[in-house]
Design a protein around this motif. Structure first.
Motif, PDB file in Angstrom:
ATOM      1  N   VAL A 164     -63.181-116.228 -33.932  1.00 13.26           N
ATOM      2  CA  VAL A 164     -63.807-117.343 -33.210  1.00 13.26           C
ATOM      3  C   VAL A 164     -64.865-116.819 -32.245  1.00 13.26           C
ATOM      4  O   VAL A 164     -64.615-115.902 -31.456  1.00 13.26           O
ATOM      5  CB  VAL A 164     -62.750-118.168 -32.462  1.00 13.26           C
ATOM      6  CG1 VAL A 164     -63.401-119.090 -31.428  1.00 13.26           C
ATOM      7  CG2 VAL A 164     -61.937-118.990 -33.454  1.00 13.26           C
ATOM      8  N   SER A 165     -66.042-117.413 -32.323  1.00 12.66           N
ATOM      9  CA  SER A 165     -67.124-117.141 -31.383  1.00 12.66           C
ATOM     10  C   SER A 165     -67.545-118.453 -30.733  1.00 12.66           C
ATOM     11  O   SER A 165     -67.438-119.526 -31.332  1.00 12.66           O
ATOM     12  CB  SER A 165     -68.322-116.506 -32.093  1.00 12.66           C
ATOM     13  OG  SER A 165     -67.988-115.235 -32.625  1.00 12.66           O
ATOM     14  N   ASP A 184     -66.044-113.167 -32.107  1.00 12.73           N
ATOM     15  CA  ASP A 184     -65.142-112.727 -33.185  1.00 12.73           C
ATOM     16  C   ASP A 184     -63.725-112.488 -32.670  1.00 12.73           C
ATOM     17  O   ASP A 184     -63.093-111.479 -32.995  1.00 12.73           O
ATOM     18  CB  ASP A 184     -65.678-111.454 -33.854  1.00 12.73           C
ATOM     19  CG  ASP A 184     -66.978-111.711 -34.594  1.00 12.73           C
ATOM     20  OD1 ASP A 184     -67.142-112.822 -35.122  1.00 12.73           O
ATOM     21  OD2 ASP A 184     -67.825-110.802 -34.630  1.00 12.73           O
ATOM     22  N   LEU A 185     -63.217-113.432 -31.880  1.00 14.45           N
ATOM     23  CA  LEU A 185     -61.900-113.277 -31.281  1.00 14.45           C
ATOM     24  C   LEU A 185     -60.825-113.750 -32.260  1.00 14.45           C
ATOM     25  O   LEU A 185     -60.906-114.850 -32.802  1.00 14.45           O
ATOM     26  CB  LEU A 185     -61.824-114.064 -29.979  1.00 14.45           C
ATOM     27  CG  LEU A 185     -60.604-113.832 -29.079  1.00 14.45           C
ATOM     28  CD1 LEU A 185     -60.977-114.046 -27.621  1.00 14.45           C
ATOM     29  CD2 LEU A 185     -59.446-114.741 -29.448  1.00 14.45           C
ATOM     30  N   GLY A 215     -57.027-112.198 -17.981  1.00 17.42           N
ATOM     31  CA  GLY A 215     -58.245-111.418 -17.921  1.00 17.42           C
ATOM     32  C   GLY A 215     -59.048-111.792 -16.697  1.00 17.42           C
ATOM     33  O   GLY A 215     -58.703-112.732 -15.975  1.00 17.42           O
ATOM     34  N   PRO A 216     -60.144-111.077 -16.439  1.00 17.39           N
ATOM     35  CA  PRO A 216     -60.958-111.366 -15.251  1.00 17.39           C
ATOM     36  C   PRO A 216     -61.614-112.724 -15.330  1.00 17.39           C
ATOM     37  O   PRO A 216     -61.743-113.327 -16.406  1.00 17.39           O
ATOM     38  CB  PRO A 216     -61.998-110.226 -15.262  1.00 17.39           C
ATOM     39  CG  PRO A 216     -62.039-109.759 -16.674  1.00 17.39           C
ATOM     40  CD  PRO A 216     -60.668-109.947 -17.214  1.00 17.39           C
ATOM     41  N   SER A 217     -62.060-113.224 -14.178  1.00 16.05           N
ATOM     42  CA  SER A 217     -62.738-114.520 -14.125  1.00 16.05           C
ATOM     43  C   SER A 217     -63.959-114.514 -15.050  1.00 16.05           C
ATOM     44  O   SER A 217     -64.695-113.532 -15.120  1.00 16.05           O
ATOM     45  CB  SER A 217     -63.189-114.832 -12.698  1.00 16.05           C
ATOM     46  OG  SER A 217     -62.075-114.986 -11.846  1.00 16.05           O
ATOM     47  N   GLY A 218     -64.141-115.631 -15.761  1.00 11.15           N
ATOM     48  CA  GLY A 218     -65.296-115.764 -16.629  1.00 11.15           C
ATOM     49  C   GLY A 218     -65.164-115.107 -17.983  1.00 11.15           C
ATOM     50  O   GLY A 218     -66.147-115.015 -18.724  1.00 11.15           O
ATOM     51  N   CYS A 219     -63.938-114.674 -18.336  1.00  8.74           N
ATOM     52  CA  CYS A 219     -63.786-113.949 -19.603  1.00  8.74           C
ATOM     53  C   CYS A 219     -63.534-114.886 -20.789  1.00  8.74           C
ATOM     54  O   CYS A 219     -63.377-114.412 -21.919  1.00  8.74           O
ATOM     55  CB  CYS A 219     -62.671-112.907 -19.500  1.00  8.74           C
ATOM     56  SG  CYS A 219     -61.006-113.598 -19.514  1.00  8.74           S
ATOM     57  N   GLY A 220     -63.465-116.189 -20.557  1.00  8.27           N
ATOM     58  CA  GLY A 220     -63.353-117.108 -21.679  1.00  8.27           C
ATOM     59  C   GLY A 220     -61.966-117.649 -21.944  1.00  8.27           C
ATOM     60  O   GLY A 220     -61.737-118.280 -22.981  1.00  8.27           O
ATOM     61  N   PRO A 255     -64.147-109.029 -20.401  1.00  9.64           N
ATOM     62  CA  PRO A 255     -65.270-109.889 -20.018  1.00  9.64           C
ATOM     63  C   PRO A 255     -66.180-110.196 -21.190  1.00  9.64           C
ATOM     64  O   PRO A 255     -66.228-109.466 -22.184  1.00  9.64           O
ATOM     65  CB  PRO A 255     -65.996-109.057 -18.952  1.00  9.64           C
ATOM     66  CG  PRO A 255     -64.963-108.126 -18.421  1.00  9.64           C
ATOM     67  CD  PRO A 255     -64.073-107.805 -19.578  1.00  9.64           C
ATOM     68  N   ARG A 256     -66.918-111.303 -21.050  1.00  8.45           N
ATOM     69  CA  ARG A 256     -67.722-111.809 -22.157  1.00  8.45           C
ATOM     70  C   ARG A 256     -68.770-110.798 -22.609  1.00  8.45           C
ATOM     71  O   ARG A 256     -69.290-110.057 -21.785  1.00  8.45           O
ATOM     72  CB  ARG A 256     -68.357-113.144 -21.785  1.00  8.45           C
ATOM     73  CG  ARG A 256     -69.315-113.130 -20.622  1.00  8.45           C
ATOM     74  CD  ARG A 256     -69.957-114.521 -20.488  1.00  8.45           C
ATOM     75  NE  ARG A 256     -70.930-114.510 -19.428  1.00  8.45           N
ATOM     76  CZ  ARG A 256     -70.709-114.983 -18.218  1.00  8.45           C
ATOM     77  NH1 ARG A 256     -69.545-115.513 -17.916  1.00  8.45           N
ATOM     78  NH2 ARG A 256     -71.654-114.928 -17.290  1.00  8.45           N
ATOM     79  N   PRO A 257     -69.067-110.837 -23.915  1.00 13.59           N
ATOM     80  CA  PRO A 257     -68.439-111.735 -24.882  1.00 13.59           C
ATOM     81  C   PRO A 257     -66.983-111.359 -25.103  1.00 13.59           C
ATOM     82  O   PRO A 257     -66.662-110.224 -25.465  1.00 13.59           O
ATOM     83  CB  PRO A 257     -69.274-111.548 -26.150  1.00 13.59           C
ATOM     84  CG  PRO A 257     -69.853-110.180 -26.013  1.00 13.59           C
ATOM     85  CD  PRO A 257     -70.076-109.974 -24.554  1.00 13.59           C
ATOM     86  N   SER A 258     -66.102-112.310 -24.850  1.00 14.01           N
ATOM     87  CA  SER A 258     -64.684-112.017 -24.771  1.00 14.01           C
ATOM     88  C   SER A 258     -64.086-111.665 -26.128  1.00 14.01           C
ATOM     89  O   SER A 258     -64.431-112.238 -27.152  1.00 14.01           O
ATOM     90  CB  SER A 258     -63.938-113.221 -24.187  1.00 14.01           C
ATOM     91  OG  SER A 258     -62.603-112.871 -23.922  1.00 14.01           O
ATOM     92  N   ARG A 259     -63.176-110.715 -26.093  1.00 18.47           N
ATOM     93  CA  ARG A 259     -62.378-110.344 -27.254  1.00 18.47           C
ATOM     94  C   ARG A 259     -61.055-109.832 -26.727  1.00 18.47           C
ATOM     95  O   ARG A 259     -60.936-109.486 -25.553  1.00 18.47           O
ATOM     96  CB  ARG A 259     -63.065-109.317 -28.133  1.00 18.47           C
ATOM     97  CG  ARG A 259     -63.353-107.983 -27.476  1.00 18.47           C
ATOM     98  CD  ARG A 259     -64.638-107.997 -26.694  1.00 18.47           C
ATOM     99  NE  ARG A 259     -64.962-106.668 -26.179  1.00 18.47           N
ATOM    100  CZ  ARG A 259     -65.688-106.473 -25.081  1.00 18.47           C
ATOM    101  NH1 ARG A 259     -66.111-107.505 -24.374  1.00 18.47           N
ATOM    102  NH2 ARG A 259     -65.990-105.256 -24.700  1.00 18.47           N
TER     103      ARG A 259
END
Length: 265
Positions: free
Chosen positions: A24-25, A36-37, A51-56, A221-225
């Protein structure tokens, strides 16, 4: 504890997977939130997204809920592709999202009311879950008469009452004090055991994730995986009073912090 490669099927047979996320993207304009998660959520367990803030984390939760479309990739719930919200999933929002003009019992029963369930039946179901989240006696109160912790319990009871098999919780305990939060965590462990549903839980708290989870997915962090999947093993059945003193609990907390420290500003 067991640590699993994020690109593996996590050792579970497909029949044991309630939610499957495949490649998933998600792109917002020129920002790629997810790339590509892939991740599996075992049936009847609680998986935390950490995960950290803003990581999705919330983005992924909303895509699973059908509230956001993925740019690419696929989500399946019980083997069926997700294209929109559905009765197999229920969302618990961070900000309670209660109807201010409705009593506790009507708030809890509201999803059933929308489905056309008869009043006597939906109120009986609502009363069951009001008791289960510890709000017996508050059925006729209104949201403004409740504390923040009590309002969040109403939101959780509402999510449970519609009998969705997957419950999506977006930082549901972030707005309450520490004592209430600890009680919520204990109650959540009991709900997972009693309800046999699949819980997907977003949190910023490492200690909370380790305390409540059967599985922890660490997002970078983004792009998150997914960078790492952890399955605590030694303390899950030792009782709520013993978890925080267990050596494995402490080791996992330290290990996750070591992994995430570099991404905290």
């Amino acid at each position: 504890m067991s640590q699993i490669k994020p690109d593996a099927r996590q050792g579970a047979a497909p029949a044991d997977i309630a939610v499957s996320v495949r490649n998933v993207s998600k792109v917002y304009g020129d920002v790629q939130a997810l790339k590509d998660l892939s991740l599996d959520f075992p049936r009847g367990e609680l998986t935390s997204l950490l995960g950290p803030s803003g990581c999705g984390k919330t983005t992924l939760l909303k895509i699973i809920a059908g509230l956001l479309p993925a740019t690419s990739g696929q989500i399946e719930v019980n083997g069926k592709p997700v294209t929109e919200p559905g009765p197999d999933r229920s969302f618990v929002f961070q900000d309670f999202a209660l109807l201010p003009w409705a009593s506790v019992i009507r708030n809890v029963a509201f999803g059933l009311e929308l489905r056309g369930v008869a009043k006597s039946e939906r109120e009986a179901i609502a009363e069951k879950y009001i008791r289960e989240v510890g709000l017996a006696g508050f059925e006729q109160k209104f949201p403004h008469q409740l504390s923040g912790g009590m309002r969040q319990r109403v939101g959780l009871a509402r999510a449970l009452s519609v009998n969705a098999q997957v419950l999506l919780l977006d930082e549901p305990f972030s707005a309450v004090d520490e004592q209430t939060r600890r009680k919520f965590q204990e109650d959540l462990l009991q709900l997972v055991q009693n309800e046999k549903k699949t819980f997907i839980f977003v949190t910023h708290s490492i200690e909370e994730a380790v305390y409540v989870s059967d599985q922890i997915a660490i997002l970078l962090p983004r792009p998150s995986r997914v960078s790492e999947i952890i399955r605590p093993s030694s303390f899950r059945n030792k009782g709520v009073d013993n978890i925080r003193r267990d050596p494995e609990y402490l080791d996992i907390v330290d290990s996750i912090w070591a992994s995430l420290r570099a991404y905290v500003e």
